[in-house]
Structure formats: C-alpha cells, structure tokens
Design an enzyme around this catalytic site. Sequence first.
Site, PDB file in Angstrom:
ATOM      1  N   SER A 256       0.795  -1.228   0.000  1.00 18.99           N
ATOM      2  CA  SER A 256       0.000   0.000   0.000  1.00 18.99           C
ATOM      3  C   SER A 256       0.825   1.275   0.000  1.00 18.99           C
ATOM      4  CB  SER A 256      -0.952   0.015   1.193  1.00 18.99           C
ATOM      5  OG  SER A 256      -0.250  -0.133   2.408  1.00 18.99           O
TER       6      SER A 256
ATOM      7  N   HIS B 137      -1.148   4.857   7.056  1.00 17.77           N
ATOM      8  CA  HIS B 137      -0.403   5.369   5.910  1.00 17.77           C
ATOM      9  C   HIS B 137      -0.040   6.845   6.075  1.00 17.77           C
ATOM     10  CE1 HIS B 137      -2.870   1.935   4.454  1.00 17.77           C
ATOM     11  NE2 HIS B 137      -1.699   1.591   3.928  1.00 17.77           N
TER      12      HIS B 137
ATOM     13  N   ASP C 138      -4.196   8.269   7.063  1.00 15.22           N
ATOM     14  CA  ASP C 138      -5.124   7.361   7.727  1.00 15.22           C
ATOM     15  C   ASP C 138      -4.341   6.625   8.812  1.00 15.22           C
ATOM     16  OD1 ASP C 138      -3.788   5.151   6.628  1.00 15.22           O
ATOM     17  OD2 ASP C 138      -5.302   4.755   5.107  1.00 15.22           O
TER      18      ASP C 138
END
Length: 364
Positions: A41, A338, A335
């Site tokens: 990610s 991240h 978030d």
Amino acid sequence: MGKSAVCGLRFLLVLGILTQGSNVHFVSAQSFPALVCIGASQSDVGVNNNVQGSVARANFLPYGRDFINGNRRGPTGRFSNGKILPDLLAENFGLPFPLPYNNPTATGAAIVQGINTASAGSGWLNGTSSALGVIPGTQQVQWVKKWQQNLVAQVGASRASTIVQESPYLINISDNDILAYFQSTELQQQYTEEQYRKLIIDTAVSNIKDLYSGGARKFAVTSVSARGCSPGQITRYQPTKRDQCVGKIQTFVQKYNTEYKGATQSLQSTLPGSKFFFADTFSITVDLFLNPSKYGFRENTSRACCGTGTFETGPLCNSLSIGTCLNATNYLFFDSEHYSQNAWRIIVGTFIEDLKSSLLTQSP
C-alpha cells in the site's frame, strides 16, 4: 557582454528572487530511463482498483484530495492525501509516474518509462495476500518480467535491454507479512520469530534473483518503516499508551531490517553487475513519530488525519468519516496506517541523493 546575455542574466536574477523560499518545484533532469515498482500500500498507485473483489482500495475521498499530477486530480488508489513513495522518486528521477500494471492505459508508449505492480495489502508470502485477494509479491515479479518482454515490442531488443538493466527496481514490500504474524496465532505456533523473518527474507531473495535473471541490475530496496508507531497498530495493541510505539512490532522490524539489509549486501556480492541501495525508512519514521515538531508537524503523531485518526483505513476512511482534518500537512499519518504526502516528502528526502549517487555509478 551582449544585450541578449544581459537580459538573460537579469531574468535569472529576478526568477531567483521571486522563487526564493517558495514551494516552486523543479523537476530533475532524467537520471534513469524508467522506474519499476514492486510493493504494497505504500506504493500502490491504483493496481487494486482493477483487482476484482479486493476491498483494499483507496480510490475515493478523502484519499487523494490533495493529489495533483498534470490534469489528474483527486483519488487514484493511493493510500494518502496526495503523492506517495514511487511518485516522489519518479519526480526526482525526472520521469512520469509509472502506471498501474493492470490499468487499461498501461500499454504501448505509456509503459516505456516504467510500470508499477504494487498492490495494497500484499506481501512476499502468498498467504499474506490471499486474505485480501490482492497481488502477492511473487506474482508482481512475474508481471514485471512480462513488462520487460513488452518493452521489446515497443523499442526493440537493444533499447529494451538497456532500459531493463539501467532502471531502478523499487522494492517496497514485506510490512504486511510482519503484521500478519502478530495477528495470527497459527503463524506464531508454526514459526518462531527468527524462522518467520528468515522465511520472508528467503522469499524476497528468491524473487530478487528472478528479477536479476530477467535482466534487472539496479535495486532500490526499502526497509520496513516504523510499523509499530502507526495509530492503527497502537489502537490494536496498546490503546491507552498512545505516546509509545508498539514494542514487540518495533523490535521484530528492527531485527528484520538488519537481516534484510545483510541479505541485499550478500546479493550484490554474488550477482555480477548488480547494484543495491538499501533505504533506511525505519529510523526516519521513528524520529518523525517521536519528534514531530522538529519536522514541522503540529498534530499528535499517534492520531491520523482521517476520521478519529485511530483506526480508519481503506473503506473505513471515507467521505462520511467524522472528524477528518482540514489540513493534512500537519499530520504524520493520513489514515491510521499510511503517511501523509508531507511525511513522504520528508522520508524520501533523507535518502534520495544517496540512492541516485549509488545506483547511477558504474556497476562493479
């Protein structure tokens, strides 16, 4: 000095005054022919958007609300408010942002300067990726090898060979493998921590060798960042101690990074013509968490921008999330897992020049 030269000098002087202290960004001259990205990610730029059934996506607001790339604005699948690791590398290399491998537009001339196979939620181990139905690192390597083959049709065998050999291969994967271990009693019963680290690293080495066999020679390998310092992991393991990183994860990651770096050094000594740069993202992300004001962050680093900032990520971080911040620049995390665009700029800034000087030198 001629009139035209004087005018040119005046223009440069005025330009210098106008841009001094500003946020004007000058793209570097192209230093590599292409950029290839393998990861999860932290490097996914939209691969999971086209992975049927995957919920590990970020192609909706508030993700991407500050993302700007030419005429492209807004959510793209990046797990941040704006640009992330591969984007900032591409900018510094003077290259366009590599497209997601499975994007319909990733064909023809659009792939000549690179490709991105990173899939959020993935790991080197197939079991890590299967839970979310995403693309494991081993499959990403096979995608990269197909990209290498497709280059021949675009630019011919000779030019394709040069691009494959001279381009850096960003490898930014394995943090999800580590987190999966701490979330699985079964894995902990099956492997000791030392055995599990070896399993991940052996898999990584095997895949890097596979890339090498396809012609890759320059590898930019990132350490695992300070995953025990993310708001999500703090909420999971120690919600009442938000000013501290999760010790057991941090200790595991530190040992893993040391062993992983050693493995890359061994590869460089045994794979003729290879060049490895190991980027230490762990140390800087620990310091960012513990000393945010030193880097200009004004908000508590144990809370992210999105929603409550304690658990929201992926589908739980959305346009209906209550409490989302107005200015993500003040936050280390966008978030709960991240980093913000601002954080990524700082992280990349700690190693980019060393990376370029290392990989641009002649191979031994």
